[in-house]
Motif scaffolding. Structure first.
Motif, short mmCIF file in Angstrom:
data_model
loop_
_atom_site.label_atom_id
_atom_site.label_comp_id
_atom_site.label_asym_id
_atom_site.label_seq_id
_atom_site.Cartn_x
_atom_site.Cartn_y
_atom_site.Cartn_z
N ILE A 708 0.81 -1.18 -0.08
CA ILE A 708 0.21 -0.04 -0.08
C ILE A 708 1.05 1.35 -0.15
O ILE A 708 0.22 2.27 0.10
N SER A 709 2.25 1.23 0.05
CA SER A 709 2.95 2.40 -0.19
C SER A 709 3.80 2.02 -1.57
O SER A 709 4.93 2.03 -1.82
N GLY A 710 3.12 1.74 -2.66
CA GLY A 710 3.60 1.32 -3.95
C GLY A 710 3.81 2.57 -5.03
O GLY A 710 3.99 1.98 -6.14
N SER A 711 3.65 3.74 -4.63
CA SER A 711 4.07 4.58 -5.48
C SER A 711 4.48 5.91 -4.69
O SER A 711 4.55 6.01 -3.54
N TYR A 712 4.94 6.88 -5.39
CA TYR A 712 5.44 8.30 -4.81
C TYR A 712 4.15 8.92 -4.21
O TYR A 712 4.25 9.99 -3.50
N MET A 713 3.11 8.51 -4.38
CA MET A 713 1.98 9.28 -3.63
C MET A 713 1.67 8.74 -2.23
O MET A 713 0.92 8.97 -1.42
N ASP A 714 2.46 7.52 -1.88
CA ASP A 714 2.13 6.84 -0.82
C ASP A 714 3.52 6.46 0.04
O ASP A 714 3.53 6.16 0.97
N TYR A 715 4.43 6.68 -0.70
CA TYR A 715 5.87 6.32 -0.29
C TYR A 715 6.75 7.65 -0.51
O TYR A 715 7.05 8.24 -1.50
N THR A 716 7.04 8.32 0.86
CA THR A 716 7.50 9.74 0.92
C THR A 716 9.19 9.59 0.71
O THR A 716 9.85 9.33 1.56
N MET A 717 9.58 10.28 -0.54
CA MET A 717 11.27 10.61 -0.71
C MET A 717 11.35 11.76 -0.20
O MET A 717 10.76 12.85 -0.18
N PRO A 718 12.51 11.82 0.52
CA PRO A 718 12.92 13.22 0.82
C PRO A 718 13.53 14.11 -0.35
O PRO A 718 13.94 13.69 -1.28
N ARG A 719 13.18 15.51 -0.06
CA ARG A 719 13.43 16.50 -1.06
C ARG A 719 14.31 17.49 -0.43
O ARG A 719 14.60 17.29 0.87
N ALA A 720 14.61 18.30 -1.09
CA ALA A 720 15.91 19.20 -0.77
C ALA A 720 15.20 20.04 0.47
O ALA A 720 16.20 20.46 1.43
N SER A 721 13.75 20.64 0.44
CA SER A 721 13.16 21.14 1.42
C SER A 721 13.39 20.52 2.98
O SER A 721 12.88 20.91 3.96
N ASP A 722 13.50 19.07 3.03
CA ASP A 722 13.45 18.46 4.12
C ASP A 722 14.76 18.22 4.93
O ASP A 722 14.60 17.68 6.10
N VAL A 723 15.72 18.77 4.25
CA VAL A 723 17.04 18.76 5.00
C VAL A 723 17.70 20.15 4.95
O VAL A 723 17.56 20.91 4.18
N PRO A 724 18.49 20.28 5.91
CA PRO A 724 19.30 21.68 6.06
C PRO A 724 20.70 21.70 5.14
O PRO A 724 20.90 20.40 4.43
N SER A 725 21.43 22.53 5.14
CA SER A 725 22.57 22.41 4.72
C SER A 725 23.47 21.55 5.56
O SER A 725 23.73 22.35 7.01
N PHE A 726 24.15 20.62 5.31
CA PHE A 726 25.03 19.92 6.23
C PHE A 726 26.30 20.43 6.81
O PHE A 726 26.95 21.09 5.86
N LYS A 727 26.67 20.21 7.95
CA LYS A 727 28.02 20.59 8.50
C LYS A 727 28.93 19.44 8.49
O LYS A 727 28.67 18.69 9.39
N LEU A 728 30.08 19.45 7.85
CA LEU A 728 30.85 18.13 7.62
C LEU A 728 32.54 18.41 8.41
O LEU A 728 32.64 19.76 8.49
N GLY A 729 32.92 17.58 8.71
CA GLY A 729 34.30 17.46 9.36
C GLY A 729 34.97 16.14 9.17
O GLY A 729 34.25 15.30 8.95
#
Length: 791
Positions: A708-729
């Motif tokens: 029942i999560s067989g399409s992008y209508m039901d299975y949520t993929m992350p988008r750019a707006s879902d994450v901040p700019s990452f801080k790496l080291g």
């Protein structure tokens, strides 16, 4: 002045020119003459008996060339798909191995199971004909609830071969010793979690095309494969019986894999087999709904864990019990993922002296489950880092301090863990210290108070991971049941004018190998980047290799390239010594030039290469002409990247919406070849980890077994707006046993991020009395947890 291009340089990816201009060549782009198109009829039921299949009307449809069913495959004596890793249970018995037919013969076992293959002159005609096939099903009860899959009375997936749905009951560690340590513990933290099921969703769906040459008896298969040589081996030796030298497998540009394209699937098997039957090439590209149903899924564990601590917060013992979902059939490497790639990482970065893990692998009426980015290591990290953070809360200790107290000290390496692995190098305290600094951990409480003034809940979460990359060595892998070696190959082939081809048994599906491998050779041999070409993905031109998975490409494939380069230098020294009338022992190689130590005599590498191909002044009696060197590299051990991620979230208590405000990652990848590519890999991995923690979830209806999560209508993929700019080291402790000192970076982000995010969510909700939110922490799950705690 030209920008640096050697090791450590931020070189832009060479391959991006064709990708960004639309001139890449993917399987679906192949212009095959007289091509036909395949469409697969798939089961709409999770579990059913096939009473009959009527293809009469379908065969009469326009454009239909042929239709094949499971009976045709059985009559042709085509072998079934194999599981390539034999795991022995706690009694020393090999795992149960139910048959995995290329197409269902009398029973379908998950929604999407293959029932028939239609070959037609166009894709639309094939699809229309498939809809005209009449299948009489007798529907049966489905078993899709993993937590109950092994219960008495649950519907059996393979009743004869795997009664009770149990594939193996496996363990590592000594339970009695662990129980004795628990009896002496001052505190025990208990944890029940589900590692949610994921669907890979590579940008390019799986695809295959095959052609048969009747005159030579040769087959060519083009496939979206991460390991074309291994795919050829499986198809020739175990499934189709085609002599290996008569089957060429080509993996051209591949648009992402994340593990899902390691495996041998029925579609590529079928188009190869059928190409000789129809006498024309056959092409197939999955529709996205097919990918959701049939690509091997990832994760899907139900786990109970307990951590014993003494009065000072030192870890005494850990015990873990996990039920791991295998799906309806065993995929190519599925059995290894919840055992040797999961339980052996349960030590994490800690000195836990005693560990016991019990893993039960269960069959369900769902798509097969296999390796997905990280493959067992994300599951292990999620268990360890969740229970450590929970223990810190129960003990009212700072989560960073509890981790520091139990880290393996830097002077303890090589460090033998209680779960088989021996970590070769590492230094963990500086990593967490750097992460704390970058994340401004000291200022967090002020930010929490400010968020509270706005009606928001703010939390912070840690995840200190370790992973084992570059499966090795082959001898050990064989003892553990692996069906192939874990070495890698390389060939450096110069032409007379000094240009060089790197032919590698590794494979790229987005990691930037054409750039990184070229940097290695440019740095080692002094050849300009523009004169280097990387060739991969074609069994007809490249040396036999194991492909790409498990962050092995650089540590294993790159090391093979370095060994081949060493051979080039060794031969070049002999040629240069002859040209300079010097002793080979006096010749040194620096920056692309052979020199006689202490003199001004010099011969550029290009001159030595030209002499090798035009040997007018050449010691033919001593050295063969040409400059073409091969090497194989079998690692002495895994490599062990490690790091700490810190995630900061804000939650709206009225809606349950979680926002990732800040995400910091500090990693030890050993020596870094191209920082730009490493950053891209880490960014992508974190996004996948955040996706699992907050958004992605493969869900089957527990009554019908429908996805029942067989399409992008039901299975949520992350988008750019879902994450901040990452801080790496980065902190660097070079790997001591490969020539590059590298450790691998491709999976780290996805391994650490889920625990960091979920620990932050739990920290934010703790003031409300919420102790657990199931992953993914969707707005609904968070809102329900908040409201459940307030009652």
């Amino acid at each position: 002045m030209n920008a640096p291009t050697g090791i450590g340089a931020r070189v832009k990816r060479k391959e991006d020119q064709r990708f960004l201009t639309g001139t890449g060549r993917y399987v679906d782009d192949l212009p095959l003459a007289r091509a036909t198109y395949a469409h697969f009829l798939r089961s709409p039921h999770a579990h059913a008996k096939i009473k009959s299949i009527d293809t009469t009307a379908a065969k009469a449809m326009p454009g239909v060339v042929a239709i094949f069913t499971g009976k045709d495959i059985a009559d042709a004596k085509v072998g079934g798909l194999i599981c390539g890793w034999v795991v022995k249970d706690k009694h020393g018995q090999p795992h149960k191995a139910p048959p995995h037919p290329v197409m269902a013969v009398d029973t379908v076992r998950y929604v999407g199971d293959t029932v028939a293959m239609v070959v037609a002159n166009s894709h639309d005609e094939a699809k229309d004909a498939a809809e005209a096939i009449k299948v009489d099903y007798e529907e049966k009860p489905a078993n899709v609830d993993l937590a109950k899959a092994l219960d008495k009375g649950a519907a059996e997936v393979h009743a004869a071969e795997a009664p009770g749905n149990l594939i193996y009951d496996w363990e590592i560690g000594v339970k009695a010793d662990v129980d004795a340590a628990f009896a002496k513990a001052a505190h025990v933290t208990k944890l029940d979690i589900v590692n949610n099921r994921l669907i890979p969703n590579a940008m390019e769906p799986r695809a295959a095309a095959a052609e048969y040459d009747k005159g030579t008896g040769n087959y060519t298969l083009w496939s979206t494969s991460q390991n074309p040589h291994v795919l050829r081996l499986i198809l020739s030796a175990f499934v189709l019986g085609i002599p290996e030298h008569k089957l060429r497998v080509v993996a051209p540009d591949v648009g992402g894999g994340f593990g899902s394209k390691i495996f041998c699937y029925n579609e590529e098997t079928m188009v190869t087999w059928a190409a000789s039957r129809v006498g024309r090439p056959i092409k197939w590209t999955a529709e996205r709904s097919e990918s959701f149903q049939t690509d091997a899924h990832g994760r899907d564990h139900v786990t109970h864990a307990e951590l014993a601590l003494d009065k000072d917060g030192k870890f005494l013992a850990l015990k873990v019990e996990t039920i791991a979902n295998m799906g309806a059939y065993l995929s190519t490497f599925s059995t290894a993922v919840p055992t040797y790639l999961y339980a052996t990482l349960l030590a994490g970065q800690y000195t836990t002296p005693l560990i016991y893990a019990n893993v039960k692998a269960a069959l369900t009426h769902t798509a097969p489950v296999d390796a997905y980015r990280g493959a067992g290591r994300p599951e292990a990290t999620f268990v360890v880092e969740t229970i450590v953070s929970k223990a810190a809360k129960e003990l009212k200790m700072d989560p960073a301090e509890l981790r520091r107290k139990n880290f393996i000290p830097s002077d303890a390496f090589p460090y033998q863990t209680p779960v088989a692995l021996q970590y070769d190098s590492g230094n963990y305290p500086p990593i967490i210290d750097e992460a704390i600094k970058i994340a401004d951990y000291k200022g967090f409480e002020a930010r929490r108070a400010e968020a509270k003034s706005r009606g928001k809940l703010r939390g912070i979460g840690f995840s200190s991971y370790i992973e084992a990359c570059g499966l090795a060595p082959s001898q050990v892998i064989g003892q553990l049941g692996g069906g192939v070696g874990q070495w890698e190959s390389a060939q450096l082939k110069f032409n007379p004018t000094g240009n060089v081809q790197i032919l590698t048994g590794s494979h790229s599906h987005g990691q930037g190998h054409e750039t990184t491998f070229a940097q290695l050779v440019s740095d080692k041999l002094g050849v300009p980047m523009e004169n280097i070409e990387v060739v991969h993905g074609d069994t007809a031109t490249t040396p036999f290799g194991m492909g790409t998975y498990g962050s092995r490409s650089l540590a294993v494939g790159g090391s093979a390239i370095m060994k081949a380069a060493d051979k080039v230098i060794a031969k070049g020294k002999k040629i240069a010594a002859h040209l300079m009338e010097a002793s080979v022992a006096d010749v040194v190689f620096e920056n692309g030039t052979f020199k006689v130590a202490g003199t001004d005599k010099a011969v550029p590498l290009g001159q030595a290469v030209f002499a090798a191909y035009v040997p007018h002044n050449y010691p033919l009696a001593e050295i063969e002409p040409g400059m073409d060197e091969n090497a194989f590299y079998d690692p002495a051990n895994f490599v062990y990247p490690a790091g700490t991620q810190i995630c900061e979230v804000e939650i709206d208590p009225d809606t349950g919406v979680v926002e990732v405000i800040s995400h910091t990652a500090v990693d030890d990848f050993g020596n870094i070849i191209n920082p730009m590519i490493v950053e891209g890999q880490v960014h992508g991995g974190i996004v996948q980890g955040v996706g699992q923690a907050l958004l992605e979830n493969a869900v089957y209806d527990k009554e019908t077994g429908q996805l029942i999560s067989g399409s992008y209508m039901d299975y949520t993929m992350p988008r750019a707006s879902d994450v901040p700019s990452f801080k790496l080291g980065y902190k660097v402790t070079p790997c001591p046993h490969n020539p590059l000192g590298v450790k691998g970076c491709g999976e780290a982000g996805a391994i650490a991020a889920p625990a960091a995010v979920m620990n932050a969510v739990h920290d934010a909700l703790a003031p409300l009395g919420v102790s657990h939110v199931p992953m993914p922490a969707t707005p609904l799950n968070v809102w329900q947890a908040i409201n459940g705690a307030s009652k």
